[in-house]
Design an enzyme around this catalytic site. Structure first.
Site, PDB file in Angstrom:
ATOM      1  N   GLY A  71       0.949  -1.334  -0.071  1.00  0.00           N
ATOM      2  CA  GLY A  71       0.074  -0.167   0.101  1.00  0.00           C
ATOM      3  C   GLY A  71       0.800   1.162  -0.037  1.00  0.00           C
ATOM      4  CB  THR A  72       3.877   2.291   1.928  1.00  0.00           C
ATOM      5  OG1 THR A  72       3.241   2.086   3.064  1.00  0.00           O
ATOM      6  CG2 THR A  72       4.754   3.474   1.913  1.00  0.00           C
ATOM      7  CG  ASN A 152      -4.804   3.260   9.851  1.00  0.00           C
ATOM      8  OD1 ASN A 152      -5.216   4.106   9.814  1.00  0.00           O
ATOM      9  ND2 ASN A 152      -3.388   2.859  10.223  1.00  0.00           N
ATOM     10  CD  GLN A 182      -6.774  -1.199   7.716  1.00  0.00           C
ATOM     11  OE1 GLN A 182      -7.246  -2.329   7.887  1.00  0.00           O
ATOM     12  NE2 GLN A 182      -5.455  -1.209   7.928  1.00  0.00           N
ATOM     13  CB  SER A 202      -2.313  -3.774   1.082  1.00  0.00           C
ATOM     14  OG  SER A 202      -1.363  -4.608   1.744  1.00  0.00           O
ATOM     15  CB  THR A 240      11.582  -9.280 -12.827  1.00  0.00           C
ATOM     16  OG1 THR A 240      12.442  -9.084 -13.615  1.00  0.00           O
ATOM     17  CG2 THR A 240      10.845 -10.479 -13.472  1.00  0.00           C
ATOM     18  CB  CYS A 325       3.145   1.417  10.015  1.00  0.00           C
ATOM     19  SG  CYS A 325       1.890   0.447   9.143  1.00  0.00           S
TER      20      CYS A 325
END
Lengths: 380, 398
Positions: A71-72, A152, A182, A202, A240, A325
Site C-alpha cells: 500500500g505504501t 485504520n 482497510q 494491499s 520483473t 507501522c
C-alpha cells in the site's frame, strides 16, 4: 492464540498458501514474463490472466491495474506521480490529519519536490472529514484529494459519494485518490461506479502475503512512475513481475470478495457483543457508532495502551496500540487526537481488529481476560 | 616471513608497586578471555607492553588486515590497556627491515591518505645488530621517501611516526588506537549493578568496571507495565557493559506484585523512594548470594526526585553494603558522552517503559523526612516483599 490485530496484518489463508506453494514448485511457472521463450510466454500469459481476474473482481479494466509491493508504494506512486506529471492541474492537495503515515509523509515530501501545498481538512468526532470545510477548500487550484476509505485506527468510513458530489460540483478536474487498504474485502469495491480516480490495495490485509499490492489508476490519467527501468507493466512499474505474488494476491482477493458478506455479518456480531460488554467494564469506545465493524478502538480506564497490550499478550491475545507501522516510537495515536478524543483517553487506547477467521468464542474469551486483567493489574 | 602482531601498552598498572604482578596476570587473563574466539594466542609481556600474536602462523584472523584490526579493537576494549597498535614482526637484516617497513607504510597510507609527513624512530635492543639506531632510521627513512612521493620528513611534528625495533625479532609499527585505560577487571572485587533500561546505569557499570570491578547486575521487571521488549533491551545493555566487564549474571526480579502492593498501600508522593528502598534491599540480598561486596547505581545528584541528598540518605539507610554512585557528580551531557563512547546510547534511548516511569507520581517528595518514610512503609510488609523478590528471580548468564 486470539488474533485481534487484523488491521496490522492477516494470516495467509490456506488457499493462498496452497496456490503459492504449488506455483513455487511448478516446472512451468518460474519464467520471466519478459522472456520470449515458452517459459516466459507461459508466465506472461498467467500474469495477464491474474490481472484480468483482479480487474473483474474490482470492476475495472485490466489496463487500469498494476501489481506492486504494498500500500505504501501505491500511495507514494500515485501522489508523487500525479503531481509530477500534471504540473498544470493545480498546486493544492487536500487531505486530513487522520490519514495513514504513507499519505501524510508523501504529501509532505511533495511540497518540497513539486512545490505543492497541502490543505488538511478537519476531522469530525465521528472520524470523517468536515465536508463543509472540504466544499470551501476545493478550488481551481486543487490537484487532488487524498482520503482513506476506512480509517485504520478508528474504522470510520469515508462518505465517498458525498465527497465525489462535492468534487464534481467544485472542480471536475480534481482527482480523487482513495486508500482502500482497510476497506477491501469488507466494503463492496466497484471501481467502475465509485468515481474514484486512483486507489490502493494491499494483499496482506486480506489474507494474502506481505509484499503484494495492487494499484488502480483510471484510464486516461497519466502519472510519472516511481520506479523506472525495464518498462514492465506499461512502464508504470518497472521490475520483473512476480507471477507468484500476483496469484497470491488474486487468490486472496477472490476469497475476500466471495466471503465478504458472510465475513461482515460474522464480525459485526463480534463487534456488537464486545461493544456491549466493554462499556459495562468502564471502557470507552473510541470508534464511531457507524464505523466498520472490523475495527474497534477502545480505551481502558487506568491502563496505558502498552500495559493493556502486554497484559493481553500474556494471555495469548494480540491487539495493537497505535497502528503497527508507527508503534516502534512511543506515541499517542494522532488519529484519535485529531478526532478530538482527549489525550488521556487516547493514551489508554488499544485497537482490536477482526477478520473472517475470528469467532464469537474468542470474543467471549477476550472479555473474560479483560476481567482477569482488571483484577490482577488495575491501579485503581 | 613476517606476521601481524598486536602491541598493547599498559598504563596505571605499571605504577603498582609490589602488587604489579597480580594486576598484570589479571590483565593478560582478561585479554585472553576477550580474544577467546580468535584461536590460540600467545600473550606475553615485556616491561610496560604486552604483545599478542597467533601461536599458529596459519591463524587466518591475524593474516588478514581486516580481522587483525578487529582484534586490535577488541584489545582496546580491555581495561588496563592505554593504547594498542598493529605491528609487523619478522626476522632478518636491514634489507628485510626496509622491505617490511615500506609494505607497512603502504597499508598505513591506505588507512590514512591525508598523512603527508613522517619520521622514523629506531630502537636497537639487540646490540649485535650491525647498524646503530640512527643508521637504521636513515636507511628506512630513505627507502620510504623513495617509495612514496607524497611523503616528506618532519622530525618536529610528523603526521605519523614509524617505529622500527630490532630485538629478538624485528618490529615495525605506526599509529595507535586509544584504549579505555583503567585497571584490569577482577582486581577490585565484584559489585552488583542496579541496571534499568536508561542511559545512566550502564555508564555507572562501565565506570566501576574501569576501576577493576567485576559486575553482576539486577533488573526489576514489572510485566505487563514494562514489556518483554524492555527486558530484552536491558539484556542488550548488560551485554554491552559485559563487553568491558567480562562475564556477568543478570538477575531479573519479578517486581509486578511488589510494585502493585506498594501502589495500593502507600502514599503516591513517597512511592519512588519506597520502591528504591525495596529495590536496594533485594539487590543487597542477591549481592550477598553472588559474592558482590557493594551495590552500584547510576544516580546523579539532583537529577530526579529520588536523587536529592535527602532521598539518597533515606535510601542508604536500608542496606549495610556500600552503595557506589560513580555518576553522582556528572551532568547528563557528560553521562551521555560516555554512553555514546561505549556504544550503549542508541540502545538506552529505545522508547520502552521501565518500571520507574509507569508508577511515578506527578509530584514526588523531593525532601523526604524520616516521618514520611515511616508513614509510607507502615502498611507494607517490606520483609516479605524482599524475600518474594529474591525468591522469584530469574538468572540470565550474559
Amino acid at each position: 492464540m486470539i488474533y485481534f490485530d487484523n488491521s496490522a496484518t492477516t494470516r495467509p489463508s490456506p488457499k493462498v498458501a496452497e496456490v503459492l506453494s504449488r506455483e513455487l514448485l511448478s516446472d512451468e511457472l518460474y519464467g520471466n514474463p519478459g522472456s520470449i521463450h515458452k517459459l516466459g510466454t507461459k508466465a506472461s500469459r498467467s500474469y495477464d490472466a491474474a490481472l484480468k481476474k483482479a480487474a473483474d473482481l474490482l470492476h475495472c479494466g485490466a489496463d487500469e491495474l498494476y501489481f506492486t509491493s504494498c500500500g505504501t508504494e501505491n500511495t507514494n506512486t500515485v501522489i508523487e506521480g500525479y503531481l509530477s506529471r500534471n504540473r498544470r492541474a493545480g498546486k493544492t492537495v487536500i487531505t486530513t490529519g487522520t490519514e495513514h503515515k504513507a499519505t501524510l509523509e508523501t504529501v509532505k515530501r511533495a511540497e518540497t519536490l513539486y512545490g505543492s501545498k497541502t490543505v488538511y481538512i478537519k476531522t469530525l468526532p465521528d472520524g470523517t472529514p468536515d465536508l463543509e470545510e472540504l466544499e470551501n477548500s476545493i478550488d481551481d487550484d486543487t490537484a487532488m484529494l487524498c482520503f482513506t476509505h476506512v480509517n485504520n485506527e478508528s474504522g470510520a468510513i469515508l462518505p465517498l459519494e458525498k465527497i465525489v458530489a462535492i468534487r464534481d460540483r467544485k472542480n471536475r478536474n480534481t482527482k480523487i485518490f482513495l486508500d482502500c487498504v482497510q476497506s477491501l474485502g469488507k466494503l463492496p469495491i466497484d471501481l467502475s461506479g465509485m468515481k474514484t480516480d486512483m486507489a490502493s490495495f494491499s494483499g496482506h490485509k486480506i489474507h494474502s502475503v506481505k509484499g503484494t499490492g495492487l494499484m488502480y489508476i483510471r484510464k486516461g490519467i497519466n502519472i510519472d512512475p516511481l520506479i523506472v527501468g525495464g518498462g514492465q507493466q506499461k512502464g508504470m512499474r518497472s521490475g520483473t513481475q512476480s507471477l507468484f505474488l500476483a496469484d497470491a494476491f488474486v487468490t486472496a482477493l477472490e476469497e475476500a470478495v466471495n466471503d465478504r458478506k458472510e465475513a461482515y455479518e460474522r464480525v459485526e456480531k463480534i463487534n456488537l457483543f464486545l461493544r456491549e460488554e466493554l462499556v459495562k467494564r468502564k471502557a470507552v469506545i473510541n470508534s464511531p457508532a457507524d464505523a466498520l465493524p472490523f475495527v474497534l478502538n477502545v480505551a481502558f480506564d487506568g491502563f496505558e495502551s502498552e500495559t493493556m497490550l502486554h497484559a493481553l499478550e500474556s494471555f495469548d491475545i494480540c491487539v495493537s496500540t497505535v497502528s503497527a507501522c508507527s508503534s516502534k516510537t512511543k506515541a499517542v495515536s494522532y488519529v484519535l487526537l485529531e478526532m478530538g478524543i482527549p489525550r488521556k483517553t487516547a493514551a489508554n487506547s488499544v485497537r482490536l481488529s477482526f477478520s473472517k477467521f475470528n469467532t464469537m468464542e474468542e470474543a467471549e474469551k477476550f472479555i473474560e481476560t479483560v476481567d482477569k486483567i482488571y483484577e490482577l493489574y488495575a491501579l485503581k | 616471513m613476517s606476521k601481524n602482531v598486536i602491541l598493547a601498552r599498559m598504563g596505571e598498572v605499571t605504577l603498582k608497586g609490589l602488587n604489579r604482578g597480580k594486576f598484570e596476570i589479571q590483565l593478560k587473563s582478561n585479554l585472553k578471555y576477550r580474544l577467546r574466539s580468535y584461536g590460540k594466542l600467545a600473550i606475553y609481556q615485556s616491561q610496560s607492553r604486552i604483545w599478542i600474536e597467533a601461536k599458529d602462523d596459519e591463524n587466518p584472523v591475524f593474516k588478514s588486515e581486516e580481522s587483525a584490526k578487529e582484534i586490535l579493537h577488541a584489545v582496546t576494549q580491555v581495561f588496563g590497556i592505554v593504547s594498542a597498535s598493529l605491528a609487523r614482526k619478522f626476522e632478518g637484516g636491514i634489507e628485510d627491515i626496509i622491505t617490511n617497513s615500506v609494505e607497512y607504510v603502504r597499508n598505513y597510507l591506505n588507512e590514512h591518505p591525508d598523512h603527508k609527513t613522517f619520521k622514523v624512530e629506531g630502537k636497537r635492543g639487540d646490540k649485535s645488530f650491525p647498524l646503530k639506531s640512527p643508521e637504521i632510521c636513515a636507511e628506512v627513512g630513505a627507502a620510504v621517501l623513495e617509495n612514496f612521493e607524497q611523503l616528506s620528513v618532519n622530525v618536529n611534528e610528523p603526521d605519523f611516526i614509524l617505529y622500527v625495533e630490532v630485538r629478538d625479532y624485528n618490529y615495525v609499527y605506526a599509529g595507535k588506537v586509544m584504549g579505555h585505560r583503567g585497571l584490569p577487571v577482577g582486581t577490585a572485587g565484584k559489585g552488583m549493578l542496579l541496571l534499568s533500561g536508561g542511559i545512566d546505569s550502564p555508564v555507572a557499570g562501565y565506570m566501576m568496571a574501569s576501576r577493576g570491578m567485576q559486575l553482576d547486575a539486577v533488573y526489576f521487571h514489572s510485566f505487563p507495565y514494562t514489556s518483554e521488549q524492555a527486558k530484552e533491551k536491558v539484556v542488550d545493555l548488560a551485554r554491552i557493559v559485559s563487553g568491558f566487564s567480562g562475564k556477568m549474571n543478570l538477575y531479573v526480579v519479578n517486581f509486578t506484585q511488589i510494585q502493585l502492593d506498594m501502589y495500593k498501600n502507600s502514599p503516591q508522593d513517597m512511592l519512588t523512594i519506597t520502591m528504591r528502598r525495596v529495590m536496594l534491599q533485594i539487590a543487597e540480598k542477591l549481592a550477598e548470594k553472588s559474592g558482590c561486596k557493594c551495590l552500584i547505581t547510576g544516580e546523579s545528584l539532583g537529577q530526579v526526585a529520588s536523587q536529592t541528598l535527602e532521598a539518597i540518605a533515606i535510601t542508604n539507610e536500608v542496606t549495610d553494603m556500600p552503595i557506589l554512585r560513580p555518576l553522582i557528580g556528572l551532568d547528563k551531557e557528560a553521562t551521555c558522552d560516555i554512553s555514546r563512547r561505549i556504544g550503549a546510547f542508541e540502545t538506552s534511548i529505545l522508547p520502552y517503559e521501565d518500571c520507574c516511569t509507569v508508577f511515578v507520581a506527578k509530584h514526588p517528595k523531593t525532601h523526604p523526612k524520616h516521618v514520611d518514610i515511616e508513614e509510607a512503609e507502615k502498611n507494607l510488609d517490606i520483609e516479605k516483599m524482599v524475600s518474594d523478590g529474591v525468591a522469584g528471580v530469574e538468572i540470565i548468564e550474559i
